[in-house]
Design an enzyme around this catalytic site. Structure first.
Site, mmCIF file in Angstrom:
data_model
loop_
_atom_site.group_PDB
_atom_site.id
_atom_site.type_symbol
_atom_site.label_atom_id
_atom_site.label_comp_id
_atom_site.label_asym_id
_atom_site.label_seq_id
_atom_site.Cartn_x
_atom_site.Cartn_y
_atom_site.Cartn_z
ATOM 1 N N ASP A 13 0.789 -1.254 0.000
ATOM 2 C CA ASP A 13 0.000 0.000 0.000
ATOM 3 C C ASP A 13 0.818 1.298 0.000
ATOM 4 O O ASP A 13 0.503 2.236 0.767
ATOM 5 C CB ASP A 13 -0.962 0.010 1.211
ATOM 6 C CG ASP A 13 -1.956 -1.156 1.205
ATOM 7 O OD1 ASP A 13 -1.939 -1.946 0.257
ATOM 8 O OD2 ASP A 13 -2.740 -1.257 2.171
ATOM 9 N N HIS A 53 -10.772 0.834 -2.587
ATOM 10 C CA HIS A 53 -12.135 0.802 -2.049
ATOM 11 C C HIS A 53 -13.150 1.508 -2.940
ATOM 12 O O HIS A 53 -12.854 2.585 -3.479
ATOM 13 C CB HIS A 53 -12.174 1.508 -0.688
ATOM 14 C CG HIS A 53 -11.236 0.963 0.348
ATOM 15 N ND1 HIS A 53 -11.184 -0.369 0.691
ATOM 16 C CD2 HIS A 53 -10.311 1.581 1.139
ATOM 17 C CE1 HIS A 53 -10.271 -0.543 1.641
ATOM 18 N NE2 HIS A 53 -9.729 0.621 1.931
ATOM 19 N N LYS A 111 -6.961 -4.970 -2.877
ATOM 20 C CA LYS A 111 -7.706 -5.547 -1.744
ATOM 21 C C LYS A 111 -8.631 -4.494 -1.151
ATOM 22 O O LYS A 111 -8.370 -3.300 -1.261
ATOM 23 C CB LYS A 111 -6.732 -6.060 -0.685
ATOM 24 C CG LYS A 111 -5.834 -4.970 -0.138
ATOM 25 C CD LYS A 111 -4.846 -5.522 0.849
ATOM 26 C CE LYS A 111 -3.967 -4.435 1.413
ATOM 27 N NZ LYS A 111 -4.677 -3.378 2.151
ATOM 28 N N CYS A 156 -1.922 -2.813 7.782
ATOM 29 C CA CYS A 156 -1.863 -3.753 6.656
ATOM 30 C C CYS A 156 -0.584 -4.578 6.618
ATOM 31 O O CYS A 156 -0.627 -5.755 6.259
ATOM 32 C CB CYS A 156 -2.115 -3.008 5.349
ATOM 33 S SG CYS A 156 -3.842 -2.443 5.259
HETATM 34 C C1 VGL Z 1 -4.561 0.680 5.816
HETATM 35 C C2 VGL Z 1 -6.118 1.567 7.217
HETATM 36 C C3 VGL Z 1 -7.094 1.472 6.245
HETATM 37 C C4 VGL Z 1 -3.148 0.255 5.602
HETATM 38 C C5 VGL Z 1 -5.520 0.561 4.819
HETATM 39 O O1 VGL Z 1 -2.699 0.162 4.433
HETATM 40 O O2 VGL Z 1 -2.456 0.000 6.619
HETATM 41 N N1 VGL Z 1 -4.885 1.179 7.008
HETATM 42 N N2 VGL Z 1 -6.782 0.966 5.045
HETATM 43 ZN ZN ZN Z 2 -8.215 0.988 3.481
#
Ligand code: VGL
Ligand code: ZN
Length: 209
Positions: A13, A53, A111, A156
């Protein structure tokens, strides 16, 4: 350390919304980019994930009247933290940081794309049951050790590391190629959990040597 053709670098991410100026900015989130580009040169196998999302996603506080970001709700699969809207599919915020070297990734995995379930882990969604397909990919390609980098260490990266470990992989977290959100003690909890699970936290230089 010796990196083999069976080892895989998992980059979690590294997207604009988790970097400075983003909707859910992780402190110094963009600080991971240089480190990840450097360690990536050691790996033949690189997998990138993208938090992705729909605008009406369950994890967005704005979709729950009366709730604020960082509140917690209870849903079908247990408790869920509510976040500012982030990484909405197809937006600039969901794109990888422009300096992240994405060219030699063999897989880009998205995801959290279902409205009614979040997915912190790159292996299983937040019900801990629905697979993303990454476990099958790792197994079918007979990949061995999983090296973890990216954002955020205490969400994550943590859940991905734990799921990989639980499913029999050797997992190593490259600490200086990660940054944390640190919400309500989540960073300390992550360190404890890594210790208990036998997931070592190492320095990038160890990988480069
Ligand atoms: C994440 C919160 C919400 C992350 C993703 O990548 O850690 N944290 N969505
Ligand atoms: Zn998220």
């Amino acid at each position: 350390m010796k990196i083999s053709d069976r080892d895989v670098l998992l980059v979690i991410d590294v997207q604009n919304d988790f970097c400075s100026g983003g909707a859910l900015a992780v402190p110094d989130g963009e600080g991971v980019v240089g480190a990840i580009n450097r360690v990536a040169s050691r790996f033949a196998n690189r997998v990138l994930t993208q938090d992705w999302h729909p605008a009406d996603h369950i994890s967005f506080a704005s979709n729950h009247p009366g709730k604020q970001p960082f509140d917690t709700i209870t849903c079908d699969y247990g408790s869920q933290v509510l976040w500012p809207a982030h990484c909405v599919e197809g937006t600039k915020g969901a794109e990888f940081h422009r300096d992240l070297d994405t060219t030699r990734a063999s897989l880009v995995l998205r995801k959290g794309f279902r409205r009614s379930i979040d997915s912190y882990s790159a292996l299983f969604e937040n019900d801990h049951r629905t697979p993303t397909g990454l476990l099958g990919y790792l197994r079918e390609r007979e990949l061995g050790r999983v090296f973890m980098t990216g954002l955020a260490l205490d969400f994550c990266v943590r859940y991905s590391a734990e799921d990989a470990r639980r499913n029999g992989f050797e997992v190593i977290v490259i600490g200086d190629a990660c940054r944390a959100i640190d919400l309500g003690g989540s960073l300390a909890a992550t360190h404890q959990s890594f210790d208990a699970a036998g997931i070592p936290l190492i320095h990038m230089e160890t990988v480069m040597e």
